[in-house]
Design a protein around this motif. Sequence first.
Motif, short mmCIF file in Angstrom:
data_model
loop_
_atom_site.label_atom_id
_atom_site.label_comp_id
_atom_site.label_asym_id
_atom_site.label_seq_id
_atom_site.Cartn_x
_atom_site.Cartn_y
_atom_site.Cartn_z
N ASP A 41 3.54 11.10 31.32
CA ASP A 41 2.14 11.57 31.32
C ASP A 41 1.56 11.52 32.73
O ASP A 41 0.88 12.46 33.17
CB ASP A 41 1.30 10.69 30.38
CG ASP A 41 1.57 10.96 28.92
OD1 ASP A 41 2.16 12.01 28.61
OD2 ASP A 41 1.21 10.11 28.08
N GLN A 44 5.69 14.12 15.45
CA GLN A 44 4.24 14.23 15.52
C GLN A 44 3.78 13.63 16.85
O GLN A 44 4.56 13.02 17.56
CB GLN A 44 3.58 13.50 14.35
CG GLN A 44 3.97 12.03 14.24
CD GLN A 44 3.41 11.39 12.99
OE1 GLN A 44 2.30 10.87 13.02
NE2 GLN A 44 4.17 11.43 11.91
N LYS A 45 2.51 13.83 17.13
CA LYS A 45 1.95 13.31 18.37
C LYS A 45 1.94 11.79 18.34
O LYS A 45 1.56 11.17 17.35
CB LYS A 45 0.52 13.83 18.54
CG LYS A 45 -0.17 13.40 19.83
CD LYS A 45 0.40 14.13 21.03
CE LYS A 45 -0.39 13.79 22.30
NZ LYS A 45 0.19 14.43 23.48
N GLU A 60 8.64 11.47 22.77
CA GLU A 60 7.81 11.29 21.56
C GLU A 60 8.67 11.32 20.30
O GLU A 60 8.50 10.48 19.40
CB GLU A 60 6.75 12.39 21.48
CG GLU A 60 5.57 12.19 22.41
CD GLU A 60 4.48 13.21 22.19
OE1 GLU A 60 3.30 12.84 22.22
OE2 GLU A 60 4.81 14.40 21.96
N VAL A 82 8.18 15.69 25.02
CA VAL A 82 8.50 16.01 23.62
C VAL A 82 9.68 15.16 23.14
O VAL A 82 9.65 14.58 22.04
CB VAL A 82 8.83 17.51 23.47
CG1 VAL A 82 9.40 17.79 22.08
CG2 VAL A 82 7.58 18.35 23.69
#
Length: 478
Positions: free
Chosen positions: A199, A270-271, A258, A255
């Motif tokens: 991030d 999912q997030k 996660e 992605v």
Amino acid sequence: MMRKQSIKYTAVAAVIALSVTACKLPETVKRDENKNVPAAYNNGSTSDANSAKTKWKEYFTDPNLIALIDTALVNNQELNITLQEIRVAQNEIRARKGEYLPFADVKAGAGFDKVSRNTNIGALEHNIDIVPGKENPEPLQDYRLGISASWEADIWGKLHNAKKAAVQRYLSSVEGRNFMVTNLISEIADTYYELLALDNQLAIVQQNISIQNNALEIVKLQKESARVTELAVRRFQAQVLHTQAMQYGIQQQIVEAENHINYLVGRFPQKVVRSSEPLVDMVPNAVQAGIPAQLLENRPDVKQAELDLAASKLDVKVAKARFYPSLGISTGVGYQAFNPSYLVKPESLIYSLAGDLAAPLVNRNAIKAAYYTANARQIQAVYDYERTILNAYIEVANQMAKIDNMQKTYDLKAQQVNALNESVDISNNLFRSARADYMEVLLTQRDALESKFDLVEAKMQQMSAMVQIYRALGGGWN
């Protein structure tokens, strides 16, 4: 008289044969485990303060990370598979315990028998009346009702040792589950901090894209005023495109990170809810490693290897006991008659009691092979136990060194980022005043971007070392 002597000699011969089979045991290799570990780690500390004793919810304070770990401890498929293995091991104890308890059965049966009168049994049945004055029924029926029991006297402890070995393996499976919990927590935490690093890197890239677009617009204006050529415009444009492409590679890594967390917590993609705090602002926990001897009680894999070793030693005793005589006792009581109405009469009562003593005499290859195999597995368990201790010590030593080295790396990288950020401002000012060419600006921007990436990477490695030292010390399962 001759018959009694024959029986006596037969009994003596049987006892001698049993003694011979019990005395001649195959020779095997023996090796005792080495539990010695260094008195201290490389830092020389002898304090027994140990971070492994800290509960994982106190060691990790990020509420988002705690929520993910809590979910994984309930839903993780591999962990749930291990829980079933524990139940299998628990049932094995019950099975082994049942082997040295008496077996009792209730039996009932009915049938008939037609015997030829031209045989001794047939002629006897024809000439003797079961009921006086009444011809025997033909075919002769048979009804039985009774209870039978059998029991092997565990003289040499074979069955009890087998049960004890099953208990050790059950406890080993519990420690295996604890070790899996420790690894699961560390893997989720490691991936979580990797996700935060990605991030941060994505934010750095997007910030640089904005800066480089502004620089590109300035270069275009300078080209219009003939201060630079089209080549400068194209180089700046290529730099912008290169940085834009980088963000999609990072997005793909996000992605995958996660979804790796989603897999560990047992849910579909999912997030992943996570902290928005910049990773570089996070401070790793201060870690206390204690002394190496504490690994023997804190590390679940070390305790698991120790329990497996104890079980393998009991397996050798079980295999050895198979060479000795075994004593079996069987008994039964019930009723048997040719007519169901006679089953309750005292004359129909039957009972039996028998004992047998047996030991292998000839062709003992099967039990020899089992004995050699049990011994080899015991030696194997000794080496596995020693290897596990050595691996635990090295893992702690590596992570302690990593904590120290990554702190020094991060400090230097932070100074490098500050220096290059200033260089970017200086190069831009010099370029505007025509005192530096565009290549110097591009190279300085590239170096500054790479240094920011490296700083985030160094912080991620710091956080990873904090996670891994906790796992290596044996923390997380309690």
